[in-house]
Every structure is written in C-alpha cells, then in structure tokens.
Design a protein around this motif. Structure first.
Motif, PDB file in Angstrom:
ATOM      1  N   PHE A  15     -57.202  75.144  18.935  1.00  0.00           N
ATOM      2  CA  PHE A  15     -57.436  74.027  18.125  1.00  0.00           C
ATOM      3  C   PHE A  15     -56.376  73.381  17.703  1.00  0.00           C
ATOM      4  N   GLN A  16     -56.514  72.061  17.412  1.00  0.00           N
ATOM      5  CA  GLN A  16     -55.257  71.059  17.094  1.00  0.00           C
ATOM      6  C   GLN A  16     -55.419  70.711  15.715  1.00  0.00           C
ATOM      7  N   GLN A  31     -51.108  74.038  16.560  1.00  0.00           N
ATOM      8  CA  GLN A  31     -52.117  74.430  17.175  1.00  0.00           C
ATOM      9  C   GLN A  31     -52.401  75.834  16.687  1.00  0.00           C
ATOM     10  N   LEU A  32     -53.776  76.174  16.709  1.00  0.00           N
ATOM     11  CA  LEU A  32     -54.204  77.477  16.516  1.00  0.00           C
ATOM     12  C   LEU A  32     -55.260  77.910  17.372  1.00  0.00           C
ATOM     13  N   LYS A  33     -55.274  79.209  17.451  1.00  0.00           N
ATOM     14  CA  LYS A  33     -56.190  80.130  18.440  1.00  0.00           C
ATOM     15  C   LYS A  33     -57.388  80.052  17.534  1.00  0.00           C
ATOM     16  N   ARG A  34     -58.752  80.836  18.251  1.00  0.00           N
ATOM     17  CA  ARG A  34     -59.631  80.624  17.602  1.00  0.00           C
ATOM     18  C   ARG A  34     -60.039  81.318  16.275  1.00  0.00           C
ATOM     19  N   ASP A  35     -59.279  82.660  16.458  1.00  0.00           N
ATOM     20  CA  ASP A  35     -59.297  83.560  15.322  1.00  0.00           C
ATOM     21  C   ASP A  35     -58.342  83.279  14.338  1.00  0.00           C
ATOM     22  N   PRO A  39     -58.357  81.989   8.783  1.00  0.00           N
ATOM     23  CA  PRO A  39     -57.483  82.398   7.838  1.00  0.00           C
ATOM     24  C   PRO A  39     -56.485  81.280   7.690  1.00  0.00           C
ATOM     25  N   PHE A  40     -56.458  80.270   8.372  1.00  0.00           N
ATOM     26  CA  PHE A  40     -55.539  79.149   8.021  1.00  0.00           C
ATOM     27  C   PHE A  40     -55.865  78.283   6.983  1.00  0.00           C
ATOM     28  N   PHE A  41     -57.413  78.089   7.041  1.00  0.00           N
ATOM     29  CA  PHE A  41     -57.749  77.232   5.890  1.00  0.00           C
ATOM     30  C   PHE A  41     -58.318  78.068   4.689  1.00  0.00           C
ATOM     31  N   ALA A  42     -58.247  79.360   4.895  1.00  0.00           N
ATOM     32  CA  ALA A  42     -58.663  80.452   3.554  1.00  0.00           C
ATOM     33  C   ALA A  42     -57.216  80.194   2.810  1.00  0.00           C
ATOM     34  N   ASP A  89     -55.158  66.694  23.024  1.00  0.00           N
ATOM     35  CA  ASP A  89     -55.477  67.449  21.568  1.00  0.00           C
ATOM     36  C   ASP A  89     -54.826  66.936  20.394  1.00  0.00           C
ATOM     37  N   ALA A  90     -53.740  66.724  20.463  1.00  0.00           N
ATOM     38  CA  ALA A  90     -52.865  66.240  19.292  1.00  0.00           C
ATOM     39  C   ALA A  90     -53.284  64.748  18.901  1.00  0.00           C
TER      40      ALA A  90
END
Length: 338
Positions: A15-16, A31-35, A39-42, A89-90
């Motif tokens: 994800f970007q 960039q983030l992996k699915r898992d 946690p990033f937005f939490a 993606d960016a």
C-alpha cells in the motif's frame, strides 16, 4: 489543530500513502505491507483518509472508520485527472490526496458487511445466469443440427431431454451421453440459482426497507435487495435525480455557446441495477391494465422503449425517496414544493 489528510492507494500486498504534515508542511510518502496498514493508522490522530472505490475499499473503510478516522471513497474516474505523471503507486496516492480536497468532489457511500453480503449473492447469481444462458443456447444449437427444435429458454430443456430420447437410436452413444451431461449441468445451475433466490427472499422478510420498496410497482425481490445494497447510505445523494443520474437513467448533455442538446441516457453507474429497474418498468407497462394520466400521455407521444426508461427513472427516484426519508409507498403521491 488542522486535520491531516491521507491519500491511500490500495493493493493486495503493498500500500502507498501520501500526506502533508499540517504543522511543518513536510510531504510524507510511505509504503506499507498489508499487515502494517491498520497499526499505522491506529497510532495516528483522527484524520481524513481518502481511497479509490476499488476492490477491498469498503473493507478498509470499515476498518479505518472503526479507528476513528473520517474515510472517504472516491470513484476511480474522478481521481484519474489528478495523476500528473506516469501511473505509479506514489502518483496514485498523491492524486487521491489532491482529489479528496476539491470542494465539489463526490464520494461513494461506505457499504456495511450486510450490504456487501447481499451484493455477493447478486454477483454470484448473475454469473450463474450467464453460464446457464450459454449452456442453454449451446444446447439449442447442437440439437438443431440434428433436426430437433427446442423451445427457447431454460424451460425448454424438458423438450431437449425428450428429443435426446428420440435421437438415441440414430446418434452415436458418445454424443447422447455428452448432451445428457450438458442437461445435468443446466439443471444444477438452475438449482443453484433457485437456492440463492431463496436466501435473498429470507433476507427480504427480515429487512424492513426491502418490504417498503417492494410495494412500488415494478420493484421485486431482486430490484429491492440490489437497490438497498448498491445505494449504501441514501443520504449520499442529495435528490432522487442524483440517484437516477448515478444509475445512468438521465440524458447525456452536449452543449456549447449556451445551447444544450439532450441525447440518450448516459448509461453510467451500476449496469446490473439499471437493468433490473428497466426490466421492472417494462413489466409494468406490459402487464398493467390501467395507467396514470402521465403514463398515458407519455405512451401516446413517445416510443414504447423511451417510456420504459422514463418509468425506470421514476422508479429510481421513488426508491431514493423511500430510503432517504423512511417513507412507505403511496399510490398517487404528489410532492409539494417547500
């Protein structure tokens, strides 16, 4: 404190994200992996998170909304004009971030799990219908090559089985066996379609909105359930005309120099629901014995198919009014201007 806006480009694995820090003005790209997405937005303060209304968008919208964020889904064709360079993606994440900040941007209502479940049944049923139609048409053509005429439609398969019995003495055994297996596949598809319709009927008996919609002439089980699942939140549309435009039931416009020309219907939006409403309107005009004065004048001056689409437009507006205002259908209801 100003709310941070995130542009999130969805994918299967990577994800970007694009955002601008409201205090420092620093541009953030990650960039983030699915898992790692949840946690990033939490760990972030409540923010505006924008995404394209594509595959898995409603799932992630529900997940991020549960974390306290304001999630907004944008149709993909509204994001495309903001992609400044090659599609990456960016670039997509930045385009989403820019599109969501436009004051007149329109957003897609977030569907609940129940609504997506109903849509799942409709999508599976639609595919099974296509498969059965292909099998039935092929069966007609193959039997016709051997001089056997079969009535059109899936109900003619009873005659097809009888024709195979009559041809058993003249055709090779391998042909008879193959065609009988084809009949079994058609019968299995018919059984599966009926099972899905029973599940939809069971859901409809427990849904109050579906019961109210089915009181509208031309709206049946399939139209009512598909409308509720497709609309999501009726307040997303400001009027019944906007909902009809969303379904592509309003005329296309082409104009210049202050002169606007109305063309055929736009055929935008959800093809499946538009088709169901048009079929429902055609059924009303075909089988109903008494018409309103408006329909009588319409049929007198316009072709039949034009009247069908006009009635489908009216049915769509009625559906929106019942869902948006929580009303029940009243025959002959006339809206009064405020």
């Amino acid at each position: 404190m100003k709310t941070t806006t995130f542009g999130l480009d969805l994918a299967k694995r990577v994800f970007q994200i694009h955002w601008v820090d409201m205090e420092t003005g620093e541009i953030g790209k990650r960039q983030l992996k699915r898992d790692q997405v949840r946690p990033f937005f939490a760990n972030r303060a409540p923010a505006v998170v924008a995404m394209e209304a594509c595959g898995s968008a409603h799932y992630w919208a529900r997940q991020l909304t549960g974390l306290g964020h304001d999630v907004r889904l944008i149709a993909a064709h509204f994001v495309r004009p903001f992609v400044k360079r090659n599609k990456t993606d960016a670039a997509d994440a930045q385009a989403i971030w820019e599109a969501v900040q436009r004051p007149e941007m329109r957003f897609v209502a977030i569907k609940s799990e129940a609504q997506q479940g109903v849509l799942t049944l409709h999508r599976v049923r639609e595919q099974l219908m296509k498969m059965r139609r292909m099998q039935v048409n092929q069966m007609h053509g193959l039997l016709y090559e051997f001089g056997a005429g079969v009535p059109a439609g899936p109900h003619g398969m009873t005659h097809a089985a009888r024709a195979l019995t009559e041809l058993a003495d003249t055709l090779p055994a391998m042909v008879i066996e193959t065609l009988r297996e084809q009949l079994q596949r058609i019968e299995a598809l018919t059984h599966d379609i009926a099972a899905i319709e029973r599940r939809l009927a069971a859901w409809q008996r427990e849904d109050e909105a579906a019961k109210r919609l089915m009181a509208i002439p031309g709206v049946g089980l399939l139209s009512a359930s598909a409308a509720i699942a497709t609309i999501g939140d009726a307040s997303t549309f400001r009027s019944g005309r906007e909902f009809a435009a969303f379904l592509g039931l309003v005329p296309r416009q082409s104009g210049t120099g202050g002169r606007v020309k109305l063309l055929g219907i736009s055929k935008r939006g959800d093809v499946y629901l538009r088709t169901l409403l048009i079929h429902g309107a055609r059924s009303v005009l075909t089988h109903q014995k008494q018409f309103s004065e408006h329909l009588q004048h319409l049929l007198a001056r316009r072709p039949f198919n034009v009247a069908v689409v006009a009635l489908a437009n009216k049915i769509a507006r009625t559906i929106w009014a019942l869902l948006a205002h929580g009303r029940t259908y009243e025959h002959g209801y006339v809206a009064h201007a405020a």
